[in-house]
Design a protein around this motif. Structure first.
Motif, PDB file in Angstrom:
ATOM      1  N   ASP A 213       0.984  -1.312  -0.028  1.00  0.00           N
ATOM      2  CA  ASP A 213       0.085  -0.067  -0.102  1.00  0.00           C
ATOM      3  C   ASP A 213       0.800   1.290  -0.030  1.00  0.00           C
ATOM      4  O   ASP A 213       0.615   2.173  -0.660  1.00  0.00           O
ATOM      5  CB  ASP A 213      -0.874   0.036   1.276  1.00  0.00           C
ATOM      6  N   GLY A 214       1.934   1.136   0.756  1.00  0.00           N
ATOM      7  CA  GLY A 214       2.982   2.413   0.654  1.00  0.00           C
ATOM      8  C   GLY A 214       3.630   2.575  -0.557  1.00  0.00           C
ATOM      9  O   GLY A 214       3.530   3.703  -1.072  1.00  0.00           O
ATOM     10  N   ASN A 215       3.950   1.579  -1.337  1.00  0.00           N
ATOM     11  CA  ASN A 215       4.637   1.646  -2.502  1.00  0.00           C
ATOM     12  C   ASN A 215       3.689   2.221  -3.501  1.00  0.00           C
ATOM     13  O   ASN A 215       3.962   2.988  -4.290  1.00  0.00           O
ATOM     14  CB  ASN A 215       4.989   0.335  -2.898  1.00  0.00           C
ATOM     15  N   ARG A 220       1.326   6.459  -7.106  1.00  0.00           N
ATOM     16  CA  ARG A 220       0.108   7.045  -7.743  1.00  0.00           C
ATOM     17  C   ARG A 220       0.573   8.476  -7.655  1.00  0.00           C
ATOM     18  O   ARG A 220       0.253   9.452  -8.385  1.00  0.00           O
ATOM     19  CB  ARG A 220      -1.333   6.625  -6.892  1.00  0.00           C
ATOM     20  N   ASP A 221       1.169   8.704  -6.286  1.00  0.00           N
ATOM     21  CA  ASP A 221       1.376  10.192  -6.233  1.00  0.00           C
ATOM     22  C   ASP A 221       2.357  10.704  -7.191  1.00  0.00           C
ATOM     23  O   ASP A 221       2.250  11.964  -7.653  1.00  0.00           O
ATOM     24  CB  ASP A 221       2.119  10.561  -4.819  1.00  0.00           C
ATOM     25  N   PHE A 238       5.088  -7.032  -8.172  1.00  0.00           N
ATOM     26  CA  PHE A 238       4.145  -5.879  -8.804  1.00  0.00           C
ATOM     27  C   PHE A 238       3.191  -6.636  -9.857  1.00  0.00           C
ATOM     28  O   PHE A 238       2.050  -6.141 -10.091  1.00  0.00           O
ATOM     29  CB  PHE A 238       5.338  -5.036  -9.512  1.00  0.00           C
ATOM     30  N   LYS A 239       3.781  -7.283 -10.364  1.00  0.00           N
ATOM     31  CA  LYS A 239       2.985  -8.072 -11.648  1.00  0.00           C
ATOM     32  C   LYS A 239       1.711  -8.981 -11.025  1.00  0.00           C
ATOM     33  O   LYS A 239       0.519  -8.854 -11.454  1.00  0.00           O
ATOM     34  CB  LYS A 239       3.676  -8.950 -12.359  1.00  0.00           C
ATOM     35  N   LYS A 240       1.981  -9.697 -10.044  1.00  0.00           N
ATOM     36  CA  LYS A 240       1.046 -10.652  -9.312  1.00  0.00           C
ATOM     37  C   LYS A 240       0.333 -10.034  -8.245  1.00  0.00           C
ATOM     38  O   LYS A 240      -0.814 -10.387  -7.887  1.00  0.00           O
ATOM     39  CB  LYS A 240       1.600 -12.072  -9.193  1.00  0.00           C
ATOM     40  N   PRO A 243      -2.122  -3.869  -7.668  1.00  0.00           N
ATOM     41  CA  PRO A 243      -2.920  -3.389  -8.490  1.00  0.00           C
ATOM     42  C   PRO A 243      -2.458  -3.549  -9.865  1.00  0.00           C
ATOM     43  O   PRO A 243      -1.309  -3.140 -10.070  1.00  0.00           O
ATOM     44  CB  PRO A 243      -3.402  -1.970  -8.117  1.00  0.00           C
ATOM     45  N   GLN A 244      -3.381  -3.956 -10.816  1.00  0.00           N
ATOM     46  CA  GLN A 244      -2.778  -3.971 -12.056  1.00  0.00           C
ATOM     47  C   GLN A 244      -2.732  -2.747 -12.837  1.00  0.00           C
ATOM     48  O   GLN A 244      -2.861  -2.764 -14.123  1.00  0.00           O
ATOM     49  CB  GLN A 244      -3.747  -4.891 -12.712  1.00  0.00           C
TER      50      GLN A 244
END
Lengths: 405, 463
Positions: A213-215, A220-221, A238-240, A243-244
């Motif tokens: 969630d932090g990453n 997003r920011d 990241f892939k699995k 969020p996609q």
């Protein structure tokens, strides 16, 4: 997924042992790194299944330090899931991870190094207890920027590439290639923290969620859309497990494209024979066997030869599942990395190419302890490609200068 | 206390990593994949060399500690589980293939070499030679198969796999290292020699007479081409004669009769698979023609025997695929229960119909599907009739029921004049109870001479 979700499967393991082997049952040895290392039936996928059932389902066995050692020794290399002959093969890694989750959640004693790994990541955002602001010390001399809105790629370096002195060289080499190719990219620097792949595989799902969630918040920011990773472990997470919304690639996939597009121009190097070690989290976990080989084949002067075990049959370096740090199955003369460098040496290659910072450190250590480092060197594909591109520039730049270019 | 001391001594012999008396190892080594066990295990050791095995045996003999040697522990019948506690010797670290002699067609393997390893090694180093591969997972050991007098895909031509050894290196229960076969006289383990055949002192004794650490195994020519043809036979009574006819052609390399309740909703249908080999396609075609003609003429052309136009893939790959997929292992999960046992009855061929019918009755009484796999051994000198029972490992009543079905099957086999193969402890008792008293006395005397302290896998072949 909890262990309970697998309760209708876990008793179905017959312990037939295919999970320890390769597709051709190779005479090169057992392909399960923990069975290779320990050779006791307990340290095998079937052993893990039966012990899990004995302890957590049938309650015939108490949780103790040795059981903990066994259950946390698995490198999550995925060979068992590849080789198992039964339809429940897809559950195997989930079961091994669920057992660890159960242990963490019910606060059973973990192997000390595992507990330390998780605590370090929780406190420092990396397993090495290093400060965040030294994460990107290595970029200053290269002129690599922090990621800013509008950059095409986030170059996610990861903990091993950021802090391990050997892996940093690979991280740097990749940065020089991206700069050379004119890729628009940036790094997170002190904002980067652990991707959580090993944390998840060690069963700390709560901590994994915090990291993820932090990453994601940071991505997003900053407006990140595309991520290129140095490590297949980050790529896998990241892939699995993220969020996609992010387009993720492993760096060998990007290098392959950059070479194809002519944005990277490899130069002629002295003829060398190279063998390539498939990282488990790039190969078996994500079925990317081609990109690294295509990069190597595109580099003039390289003769690529395969080891006895490659592709789906590749033998793990022994570092996955946090073992590069915990050392549970990555210590001793019989550790997987030793067998792997011997196998590489047997090909006659002078370079053992890898595409993972963990494999890089594991195999280089093994090479040194086997005294093979005079005949064989371990290099990351980023380093091999960077040398090749540098060689090209060494030829082209003087010509350009002489023409006033 | 006694075992703590033993563990310390074992550590000195094999190293700390390869000895354990931890509850986790004791838990795993106390169980196998069948319905036997759990048994008491006091410690586990994994030797790497014959000298280490010798050191362990001397230690155990001095202290009268039971020793149970173990290969892959895949007999399903608890033969590598101790009956009286003690030390389990996991032999799989002795995993080197020591010699390949292409001229005399043999290979020398250590005790832990697996079927898969040997097959893969031959494929790479001498693809024109093969060994008699058993219907077992690739992890099964070569030496273990010989020690239980197993059989394989070449057993029709060359007999039981135990006949295929040229000799062995054995650590006797009193610690002497003994070479059996030509190696006792010659530098090469190329034959048993014109010597007393001492291999019989170790094959079929379930580890009660010594520990085989090395073995010379015969290899045989491997033809370039392999195919499987098949018959469907709806008359059970015809099977013995049909097998006699098939084997009498001398054109079959491996013959199986396969039947199951699942494939057989309309009454007993038997599939007979015949492996044929050759160096030329014409050779295979000629053999196919012979068997096609045989099917047409058999049973006076009544149609009870039919030549299969296409052998189903599942049957075909079982015998043709290289390396083998070993589909029998999949039987363990037919019922999604992970459990599988079988009584491998060595029977005279003519008892197949009786065994078939009685086996169906037993299966029905225990609410089980019947699965049969019958392998013809040595030109029909005998067959191994596998009565297969699957069970749900998580359901204790299913486990118990299978165990009961096995006991009934063993009794039925003995009543038919057959002998259960790799018999578990209770089946051994049944066999011994019927054995000629002088023969049993001889077995007991031999064991006493070889193993005066009774340390080797005690509880087997005992009254």
């Amino acid at each position: 997924m909890t262990l309970l979700a697998h309760s209708d499967v876990i008793h179905r393991c017959f312990r037939c042992g295919f999970c320890k082997l390769t597709y051709d049952y190779g005479a090169e040895g057992f392909n399960c790194p923990i069975y290779h290392r320990f050779r006791l039936e307990t340290y095998s996928p079937g052993g893990l299944m039966w012990l899990t059932r004995g302890c957590l389902i049938d309650h015939d066995l108490e949780w103790g330090p040795h059981l903990s050692h066994i259950l946390f020794s698995c490198t999550m290399c995925g060979n068992c899931a590849e080789q198992c002959r039964f339809d429940f093969k897809t559950h195997l890694l989930d079961i091994f991870r669920s057992v660890r989750e159960e242990a963490v959640e019910t606060q059973r004693p973990l192997p000390p190094k595992v507990a330390q790994f998780l605590e370090n990541v929780y406190l420092y955002g990396n397993p090495y207890r290093e400060a965040k602001d030294v994460r990107s010390d290595w970029v200053e001399e290269l002129g690599v920027r922090r990621f800013s809105k509008g950059d095409e790629f986030l170059y996610y370096v990861g903990c091993v590439g950021s802090y391990d002195s050997r892996a940093r060289k690979a991280a740097k080499a990749l940065a020089t290639l991206l700069l050379e190719a004119g890729v628009s990219f940036g790094i997170l620097g002190s904002q980067e923290q652990c991707d959580g792949n090993e944390v998840k595989h060690l069963g700390e799902s709560g901590l994994f969620e915090v990291l993820r969630d932090g990453n994601v918040r940071v991505f997003r920011d900053l407006g990140v859309k595309k991520i290129v990773t140095l490590s297949p472990h980050s790529y896998n997470a990241f892939k699995k497990d993220y969020p996609q919304e992010f387009e993720v690639c492993h760096y060998t996939q990007l290098l392959r494209d950059l070479i194809e597009q002519g944005r990277l121009k490899p130069g002629q190097q002295p003829q060398i024979t190279v063998t390539y070690h498939d990282p488990c989290f790039l190969g078996r976990h994500n079925e990317e066997y081609d990109a690294p080989r295509e990069v190597l084949r595109a580099l003039p002067g390289i003769d690529l030869v395969e080891m006895a075990r490659y592709g789906k049959n590749a033998f793990c370096c022994g570092g996955g599942g946090g073992n590069f740090y915990t050392g549970i199955s990555a210590s001793g003369k019989e550790r997987a990395s030793i067998a792997r460098v011997r196998e590489a040496a047997a090909t006659g290659a002078s370079v053992l190419a890898v595409a993972c910072p963990i494999c890089l450190t594991m195999l280089e250590d093994a090479l040194k302890s086997e005294w093979l480092d005079e005949s064989l060197v371990v290099k990351d594909i980023s380093e091999i490609a960077a040398e090749s591109v540098k060689g090209h520039r060494a030829v082209v730049d003087p010509l350009r200068r002489s023409k006033g270019g | 206390m006694e075992y703590r001391e033993l563990v310390r001594s074992l550590v000195e012999i094999v190293g700390e990593d390869y000895v354990s008396d931890n509850p986790e190892e004791l838990y795993i080594y106390a169980r196998d994949s069948g319905t036997e066990g759990p048994r008491r295990v006091d410690c586990v050791a994994m030797p790497r060399t014959v000298q280490e095995v010798q050191g362990i045996v001397l230690l155990a003999n001095e202290r009268c500690i039971p020793v149970t040697p173990m290969g892959a522990n895949l007999t399903l019948n608890g033969l590598a589980l101790p009956n009286k506690g003690g030390l389990v010797l996991d032999m799989k670290r002795m995993d080197r293939i020591l010699e390949l002699n292409r001229m005399a067609r043999y290979v020398v393997v250590e005790a832990g070499v697996t079927q898969g390893m040997l097959g893969s090694y031959l494929e790479k180093n001498s693809p024109d030679l093969e060994h008699s591969r058993p219907e077992a997972p690739a992890m099964a050991t070569v030496v273990g198969n010989i020690m239980i007098r197993g059989h394989g895909y070449l057993s029709l031509r060359y007999g039981n796999n135990a006949h295929m050894t040229n000799g062995m290196e054995v650590v006797l229960p009193t610690g002497e290292i003994c070479n059996i076969g030509s190696l006792s006289v010659s530098p090469w383990p190329f034959c048993k020699g014109p010597l007393p055949d001492l291999t019989g002192l170790f094959c079929g004794w379930h580890g009660t007479t010594g520990i085989v650490t090395k073995l010379s195994l015969k290899l045989f020519p491997r033809r370039r081409l392999l195919d499987v043809v098949g018959f469907i036979c709806t008359d059970l009574e015809l099977i013995p004669e049909l097998l006699r006819a098939i084997t009498h052609t001398d054109m079959a390399d491996n013959v199986f009769v396969i039947g199951s309740a699942l494939a057989d909703a309309r009454g007993p249908v038997q599939f007979i698979t015949i492996s044929i080999t050759g160096d030329l396609e014409e050779e295979l075609e000629y053999k196919r023609a012979v068997f096609r003609k045989m099917a047409a003429e058999f049973g006076d052309g009544s149609g009870t025997v039919k030549f299969m136009k296409d052998v189903p893939d599942l049957l075909k790959t079982r015998f043709v695929e290289k390396p083998p997929f070993v589909s029998p292992a999949l039987a363990a999960d037919f019922d999604k229960g992970g459990g599988y046992r079988y009584c491998g009855a060595i029977l005279p061929t003519w008892q197949i119909p009786s065994g078939w019918k009685k086996g169906m009755d037993i299966a029905r009484r225990h609410h089980k599907h019947y699965f049969y796999g019958i392998q013809v051994l040595g030109y029909g000198h005998s067959v191994m009739f596998g009565f297969v029972y699957t069970f749900n490992r998580a359901d204790r009543s299913s486990v118990r029921d299978t165990s009961d079905a096995m006991k009934e099957t063993n009794t039925m086999v003995l009543e038919l004049g057959g002998i259960p193969w790799k018999a578990e402890a209770s089946a051994q008792s049944d066999i011994v109870a019927r054995m000629d008293a002088n023969t049993l006395g001889l077995i007991t005397r031999i064991r006493k001479v070889l193993d005066p302290n009774g340390i080797m896998n005690p509880g087997n072949w005992e009254v």
